[in-house]
Design a protein around this motif. Structure first.
Motif, PDB file in Angstrom:
ATOM      1  N   PRO A  91       0.811  -1.224   0.000  1.00  0.00           N
ATOM      2  CA  PRO A  91       0.000   0.000   0.000  1.00  0.00           C
ATOM      3  C   PRO A  91       0.842   1.271   0.000  1.00  0.00           C
ATOM      4  O   PRO A  91       0.348   2.338  -0.375  1.00  0.00           O
ATOM      5  CB  PRO A  91      -0.828  -0.127   1.277  1.00  0.00           C
ATOM      6  CG  PRO A  91      -0.020  -1.020   2.166  1.00  0.00           C
ATOM      7  CD  PRO A  91       0.634  -1.992   1.241  1.00  0.00           C
ATOM      8  N   ASP A  92       2.096   1.147   0.396  1.00  0.00           N
ATOM      9  CA  ASP A  92       2.988   2.303   0.376  1.00  0.00           C
ATOM     10  C   ASP A  92       3.368   2.722  -1.036  1.00  0.00           C
ATOM     11  O   ASP A  92       3.898   3.819  -1.244  1.00  0.00           O
ATOM     12  CB  ASP A  92       4.257   1.990   1.167  1.00  0.00           C
ATOM     13  CG  ASP A  92       4.994   0.763   0.638  1.00  0.00           C
ATOM     14  OD1 ASP A  92       4.327  -0.279   0.413  1.00  0.00           O
ATOM     15  OD2 ASP A  92       6.221   0.823   0.461  1.00  0.00           O
ATOM     16  N   LEU A  93       3.081   1.873  -2.025  1.00  0.00           N
ATOM     17  CA  LEU A  93       3.474   2.147  -3.401  1.00  0.00           C
ATOM     18  C   LEU A  93       2.372   2.749  -4.258  1.00  0.00           C
ATOM     19  O   LEU A  93       2.660   3.403  -5.269  1.00  0.00           O
ATOM     20  CB  LEU A  93       3.971   0.860  -4.078  1.00  0.00           C
ATOM     21  CG  LEU A  93       5.235   0.217  -3.527  1.00  0.00           C
ATOM     22  CD1 LEU A  93       5.592  -1.021  -4.345  1.00  0.00           C
ATOM     23  CD2 LEU A  93       6.396   1.208  -3.525  1.00  0.00           C
ATOM     24  N   PHE A  94       1.100   2.528  -3.901  1.00  0.00           N
ATOM     25  CA  PHE A  94       0.007   2.878  -4.803  1.00  0.00           C
ATOM     26  C   PHE A  94      -1.005   3.811  -4.147  1.00  0.00           C
ATOM     27  O   PHE A  94      -1.449   3.570  -3.021  1.00  0.00           O
ATOM     28  CB  PHE A  94      -0.696   1.614  -5.291  1.00  0.00           C
ATOM     29  CG  PHE A  94       0.238   0.637  -5.959  1.00  0.00           C
ATOM     30  CD1 PHE A  94       0.742   0.904  -7.225  1.00  0.00           C
ATOM     31  CD2 PHE A  94       0.623  -0.528  -5.314  1.00  0.00           C
ATOM     32  CE1 PHE A  94       1.611   0.022  -7.842  1.00  0.00           C
ATOM     33  CE2 PHE A  94       1.497  -1.431  -5.919  1.00  0.00           C
ATOM     34  CZ  PHE A  94       1.998  -1.152  -7.196  1.00  0.00           C
ATOM     35  N   TYR A 121      -2.225  -5.643   5.520  1.00  0.00           N
ATOM     36  CA  TYR A 121      -2.727  -4.388   4.950  1.00  0.00           C
ATOM     37  C   TYR A 121      -3.275  -3.477   6.041  1.00  0.00           C
ATOM     38  O   TYR A 121      -2.958  -2.278   6.090  1.00  0.00           O
ATOM     39  CB  TYR A 121      -3.805  -4.708   3.918  1.00  0.00           C
ATOM     40  CG  TYR A 121      -4.519  -3.506   3.352  1.00  0.00           C
ATOM     41  CD1 TYR A 121      -3.852  -2.564   2.576  1.00  0.00           C
ATOM     42  CD2 TYR A 121      -5.894  -3.329   3.575  1.00  0.00           C
ATOM     43  CE1 TYR A 121      -4.524  -1.474   2.040  1.00  0.00           C
ATOM     44  CE2 TYR A 121      -6.572  -2.238   3.033  1.00  0.00           C
ATOM     45  CZ  TYR A 121      -5.884  -1.307   2.269  1.00  0.00           C
ATOM     46  OH  TYR A 121      -6.547  -0.233   1.740  1.00  0.00           O
ATOM     47  N   HIS A 122      -4.080  -4.026   6.918  1.00  0.00           N
ATOM     48  CA  HIS A 122      -4.637  -3.226   8.010  1.00  0.00           C
ATOM     49  C   HIS A 122      -3.543  -2.756   8.970  1.00  0.00           C
ATOM     50  O   HIS A 122      -3.589  -1.627   9.466  1.00  0.00           O
ATOM     51  CB  HIS A 122      -5.701  -4.018   8.765  1.00  0.00           C
ATOM     52  CG  HIS A 122      -6.902  -4.352   7.944  1.00  0.00           C
ATOM     53  ND1 HIS A 122      -7.475  -3.467   7.060  1.00  0.00           N
ATOM     54  CD2 HIS A 122      -7.647  -5.499   7.858  1.00  0.00           C
ATOM     55  CE1 HIS A 122      -8.526  -4.028   6.477  1.00  0.00           C
ATOM     56  NE2 HIS A 122      -8.635  -5.263   6.929  1.00  0.00           N
ATOM     57  N   LYS A 123      -2.574  -3.599   9.207  1.00  0.00           N
ATOM     58  CA  LYS A 123      -1.475  -3.243  10.104  1.00  0.00           C
ATOM     59  C   LYS A 123      -0.655  -2.088   9.542  1.00  0.00           C
ATOM     60  O   LYS A 123      -0.164  -1.233  10.286  1.00  0.00           O
ATOM     61  CB  LYS A 123      -0.578  -4.456  10.345  1.00  0.00           C
ATOM     62  CG  LYS A 123       0.529  -4.217  11.370  1.00  0.00           C
ATOM     63  CD  LYS A 123       1.318  -5.495  11.621  1.00  0.00           C
ATOM     64  CE  LYS A 123       2.413  -5.243  12.661  1.00  0.00           C
ATOM     65  NZ  LYS A 123       3.201  -6.478  12.923  1.00  0.00           N
ATOM     66  N   ALA A 124      -0.531  -2.044   8.221  1.00  0.00           N
ATOM     67  CA  ALA A 124       0.230  -0.962   7.582  1.00  0.00           C
ATOM     68  C   ALA A 124      -0.444   0.394   7.758  1.00  0.00           C
ATOM     69  O   ALA A 124       0.191   1.443   7.684  1.00  0.00           O
ATOM     70  CB  ALA A 124       0.412  -1.261   6.104  1.00  0.00           C
ATOM     71  N   ASN A 125      -1.767   0.360   7.977  1.00  0.00           N
ATOM     72  CA  ASN A 125      -2.534   1.578   8.242  1.00  0.00           C
ATOM     73  C   ASN A 125      -2.400   2.605   7.114  1.00  0.00           C
ATOM     74  O   ASN A 125      -2.357   3.812   7.347  1.00  0.00           O
ATOM     75  CB  ASN A 125      -2.118   2.198   9.575  1.00  0.00           C
ATOM     76  CG  ASN A 125      -3.156   3.161  10.118  1.00  0.00           C
ATOM     77  OD1 ASN A 125      -4.349   2.976   9.895  1.00  0.00           O
ATOM     78  ND2 ASN A 125      -2.716   4.179  10.823  1.00  0.00           N
ATOM     79  N   THR A 126      -2.307   2.111   5.891  1.00  0.00           N
ATOM     80  CA  THR A 126      -2.243   2.967   4.703  1.00  0.00           C
ATOM     81  C   THR A 126      -3.328   2.496   3.744  1.00  0.00           C
ATOM     82  O   THR A 126      -3.254   1.392   3.218  1.00  0.00           O
ATOM     83  CB  THR A 126      -0.865   2.876   4.019  1.00  0.00           C
ATOM     84  OG1 THR A 126       0.143   3.313   4.938  1.00  0.00           O
ATOM     85  CG2 THR A 126      -0.824   3.739   2.765  1.00  0.00           C
TER      86      THR A 126
END
Length: 291
Positions: A162-165, A215-220
């Motif tokens: 998620p940090d990429l898009f 994904y949820h843990k990334a919080n993005t």
């Protein structure tokens, strides 16, 4: 004639009557050796009008093809050049480069039993495109979309990175949960095979539910546009609805789902892209303003 065919034809005619400008965009081809896969990968690239004179790097959209296809699919069958030209001319899509790569006709853009296609996309395809074209390298400048197998890939890649898009377009996604139907190409690919049979564990480990916790843990949050035909012969309309409600629970303002009249075919894919691309552009522009 199906209703979606009439809508598409009407849109084309309307654009012609309105005198839509013939933009000087172009499609170029590229090929490079993937260190991950140890073989050449091909891609087609849409360069918008004014690309050659652009002083700043442009946003990039990665558009992924379906099973059995290649890097030419979105150009030859998907009409992506005409779609992008008209959306940009109407200011519904920011002026963007569209990269249409292939990691193989049955790779599923996954790191599964046969090849590490997900790794190849992240480690090889994106860096190559960024090194050879005037495209942005920040999250707000990069989005991803795809159809069928490519929708599966666009979803998984955005959930796991998620940090990429800044946004994703998930079109008629082949995201069968728990398992694909007998008619799905996913049951025949070496990616999800073991001892000559469909490998349920490989499918489960790659499918999007296995990626949600991280994904949820990334919080993005990656805003997502999901769309499917109501007569999709693979039952994707139900799989897509399940995905929508799963994401809606945690990002209600950043997920949309549309069901249109049609099957699992290019009439639906093309019409879906006309809505997905502006949505993705709008969400990425919003992130840009926050940066």
């Amino acid at each position: 004639m199906p209703k979606h065919t009439l809508r598409l034809a009407a849109a084309v005619v309307a654009a012609a009557l309105a005198g839509a400008p013939a933009l000087a965009s172009e499609i170029v081809q590229a090929s490079f050796t993937s260190p991950t896969l140890g073989r050449d990968l091909k891609m087609e690239i849409y360069l918008p009008d004014g690309y050659q004179d652009a002083q700043e790097k442009l946003p990039v959209i990665y558009m992924l093809h379906g099973a059995g296809a290649d890097e030419t699919a979105w150009v030859v069958n998907g009409g992506i050049k005409v779609t992008a030209d008209q959306l940009i001319a109407r200011h519904e899509l920011r002026r963007s480069v569209i990269v249409m790569p292939t990691t193989g006709p049955e790779s599923w853009y996954a790191d599964a039993n046969a090849v590490k296609a997900e790794t190849a996309f992240i480690k090889d395809v994106i860096p190559y495109a960024e090194q050879h074209y005037k495209i942005r390298t920040d999250r707000a400048g990069r989005s991803i979309g795809g159809l069928s197998m490519g929708g599966y890939g666009a979803l998984n890649l955005s959930l796991s990175h998620p940090d990429l898009f800044c946004a994703a377009g998930v079109l008629s996604p082949a995201i069968y949960d728990p398992f694909p139907p007998p008619t799905s190409a996913s049951r025949k690919t070496p990616q999800f095979a073991k001892d000559g049979k469909f490998d349920e564990a490989a499918w489960t480990n790659s499918l999007y539910p296995a990626r949600l916790a991280a994904y949820h843990k990334a919080n993005t949050i990656v805003p997502m546009w999901i769309e499917s035909g109501d007569h999709d012969r693979f039952g994707i309309v139900l799989a897509a609805a399940k995905l929508y409600w799963t994401l809606h629970a945690t990002q209600p303002d950043d997920v949309e789902y549309r069901v249109i009249d049609g099957d699992h075919d290019w009439l639906v894919f093309r019409e879906s892209s006309v809505r997905a691309l502006p949505y993705m552009s709008k969400k990425c522009e919003a992130l840009d303003r926050k940066s």
